[in-house]
Design a protein around this motif. Structure first.
Motif, short mmCIF file in Angstrom:
data_model
loop_
_atom_site.label_atom_id
_atom_site.label_comp_id
_atom_site.label_asym_id
_atom_site.label_seq_id
_atom_site.Cartn_x
_atom_site.Cartn_y
_atom_site.Cartn_z
N VAL A 49 13.44 -33.84 28.80
CA VAL A 49 13.77 -35.16 29.38
C VAL A 49 14.46 -36.03 28.33
CG1 VAL A 49 12.77 -37.31 30.27
CG2 VAL A 49 12.00 -35.10 31.18
N HIS A 50 13.92 -36.03 27.12
CA HIS A 50 14.55 -36.80 26.03
C HIS A 50 15.99 -36.34 25.80
CE1 HIS A 50 11.70 -39.59 24.08
NE2 HIS A 50 10.76 -38.79 24.57
N LYS A 51 16.19 -35.03 25.78
CA LYS A 51 17.53 -34.48 25.53
C LYS A 51 18.54 -34.90 26.59
CE LYS A 51 16.23 -30.30 22.99
NZ LYS A 51 16.16 -28.83 23.04
N MET A 52 18.09 -35.01 27.83
CA MET A 52 19.00 -35.36 28.94
C MET A 52 19.64 -36.73 28.75
SD MET A 52 17.13 -33.85 32.40
CE MET A 52 16.58 -35.47 32.78
N PHE A 53 18.94 -37.63 28.07
CA PHE A 53 19.44 -38.99 27.92
C PHE A 53 20.30 -39.20 26.68
CE2 PHE A 53 15.78 -39.54 30.74
CZ PHE A 53 16.39 -40.23 31.77
N ARG A 54 20.37 -38.20 25.81
CA ARG A 54 21.17 -38.34 24.60
C ARG A 54 22.65 -38.12 24.90
NH1 ARG A 54 17.60 -34.27 21.32
NH2 ARG A 54 15.66 -35.34 21.73
N PRO A 55 23.51 -38.95 24.31
CA PRO A 55 24.95 -38.73 24.47
C PRO A 55 25.36 -37.37 23.89
CG PRO A 55 24.50 -40.93 23.62
CD PRO A 55 23.20 -40.18 23.59
N VAL A 56 26.38 -36.77 24.48
CA VAL A 56 26.83 -35.44 24.04
C VAL A 56 27.43 -35.48 22.63
CG1 VAL A 56 27.17 -34.52 26.36
CG2 VAL A 56 29.05 -35.71 25.21
N SER A 57 27.85 -36.66 22.18
CA SER A 57 28.44 -36.77 20.84
C SER A 57 27.38 -36.74 19.74
CB SER A 57 29.27 -38.06 20.73
OG SER A 57 28.44 -39.19 20.91
N TRP A 58 26.11 -36.80 20.10
CA TRP A 58 25.05 -36.79 19.10
C TRP A 58 24.73 -35.35 18.70
CZ3 TRP A 58 20.70 -40.79 20.55
CH2 TRP A 58 21.27 -42.05 20.65
N THR A 59 24.39 -35.18 17.43
CA THR A 59 23.96 -33.89 16.90
C THR A 59 22.45 -33.91 16.75
OG1 THR A 59 26.02 -33.70 15.65
CG2 THR A 59 24.20 -32.26 14.99
N THR A 60 21.77 -32.91 17.31
CA THR A 60 20.31 -32.86 17.23
C THR A 60 19.85 -31.78 16.27
OG1 THR A 60 20.08 -33.63 19.53
CG2 THR A 60 18.19 -32.51 18.56
N TYR A 61 18.95 -32.16 15.38
CA TYR A 61 18.27 -31.22 14.51
C TYR A 61 16.78 -31.34 14.82
CZ TYR A 61 22.11 -29.89 11.46
OH TYR A 61 23.26 -29.36 10.96
N GLU A 62 16.14 -30.21 15.04
CA GLU A 62 14.70 -30.19 15.29
C GLU A 62 14.02 -29.72 14.01
OE1 GLU A 62 14.26 -27.81 18.83
OE2 GLU A 62 15.03 -29.43 20.09
N VAL A 63 13.52 -30.68 13.25
CA VAL A 63 12.96 -30.42 11.92
C VAL A 63 11.98 -31.54 11.59
CG1 VAL A 63 14.85 -31.62 10.75
CG2 VAL A 63 13.61 -29.82 9.54
N TYR A 64 10.99 -31.24 10.76
CA TYR A 64 10.00 -32.28 10.43
C TYR A 64 9.72 -32.42 8.93
CZ TYR A 64 6.66 -28.45 9.97
OH TYR A 64 6.02 -27.29 9.59
N LYS A 65 10.34 -31.62 8.09
CA LYS A 65 10.11 -31.81 6.65
C LYS A 65 11.41 -31.58 5.89
CE LYS A 65 8.29 -27.29 5.33
NZ LYS A 65 7.17 -26.62 4.72
N ASP A 66 11.39 -32.04 4.65
CA ASP A 66 12.57 -31.97 3.78
C ASP A 66 13.79 -32.60 4.45
OD1 ASP A 66 11.10 -30.58 1.79
OD2 ASP A 66 11.45 -28.68 2.82
N LEU A 67 13.58 -33.73 5.11
CA LEU A 67 14.66 -34.37 5.85
C LEU A 67 15.80 -34.80 4.94
CD1 LEU A 67 12.74 -36.51 8.48
CD2 LEU A 67 13.45 -34.13 8.59
N HIS A 68 15.49 -35.18 3.72
CA HIS A 68 16.55 -35.57 2.78
C HIS A 68 17.50 -34.40 2.53
CE1 HIS A 68 13.38 -33.80 0.35
NE2 HIS A 68 14.25 -33.64 -0.64
N GLU A 69 16.97 -33.20 2.45
CA GLU A 69 17.80 -32.02 2.25
C GLU A 69 18.61 -31.69 3.51
OE1 GLU A 69 15.26 -28.87 0.91
OE2 GLU A 69 14.75 -29.92 -0.95
N VAL A 70 17.99 -31.85 4.67
CA VAL A 70 18.69 -31.58 5.93
C VAL A 70 19.87 -32.53 6.08
CG1 VAL A 70 18.48 -31.69 8.45
CG2 VAL A 70 16.65 -30.66 7.09
#
Length: 186
Positions: A49-70
């Motif tokens: 449901v969350h994904k459906m509302f995101r604009p197509v121009s957005w890039t999604t990363y599914e990650v929860y640690k080392d975000l600075h490196e990502v």
């Protein structure tokens, strides 16, 4: 230097929708960092449901640690970052900690977990200070309810409160959502 914006409130208070609207004002090229791990069908449906509302121009990363490196590893220039959700990230980091045992969580392990999670967020904040990029972070205010019955619940509540304080101190703007109504508190 970019701006840190914190969006907080209770569960289902409209935080994510509000944060997405803020992100759209930043620009079209948004890096959406989703921290949830779908462990069951209900969680997968929520994520869909969350994904459906995101604009197509957005890039999604599914990650929860080392975000600075990502974030550092991404080549294309982003207009901003939306991190949803800090609280779920904290949960994942707790369960990811090597010495974590929810049935045997003593004070020394609690201290180590606190330091580990605080370090993760400090690395992210320090990295962002060096970059000219705006970030919106969504988190939950979980300390307004009853004291959790379990020790694990109390440990999680306490760590979440500390992280929320850290992020609010560093943020240029903080919004509290109540029943879908945003209030700028900083």
């Amino acid at each position: 230097m970019g701006k840190v914006i914190l969006v907080t409130g209770g569960v289902r208070s409209g935080k994510s929708l509000f944060a997405e609207e803020l992100a759209k004002k930043i620009g079209e090229n948004i890096l959406y960092i989703a921290t949830a791990i779908p462990y069951d069908d209900e969680m997968r449906e929520r994520i869909d449901v969350h994904k459906m509302f995101r604009p197509v121009s957005w890039t999604t990363y599914e990650v929860y640690k080392d975000l600075h490196e990502v974030i550092d590893s991404i080549d294309n220039k982003q207009d901003g970052i939306l991190l949803d959700c800090v609280t779920i990230m904290i949960t994942n980091l707790m369960f990811d900690y090597p010495s974590f045992d929810e049935n045997n969580i003593g004070q020394s392990i609690i201290k180590e977990i606190n330091e580990y999670i605080i370090d993760e967020f400090c690395k992210l904040l320090n990295f962002l200070k060096k970059r000219d990029i705006n970030i919106i972070m969504v988190t939950n205010e979980i300390g307004w309810g009853l004291v959790p019955e379990s020790k694990l619940g109390r440990v999680f509540r306490d760590i979440s409160g500390k992280i929320n304080q850290l992020l609010a101190r560093e943020a240029e703007e903080v919004y509290l959502l109540v029943s879908g109504i945003p209030m700028k508190i900083k």
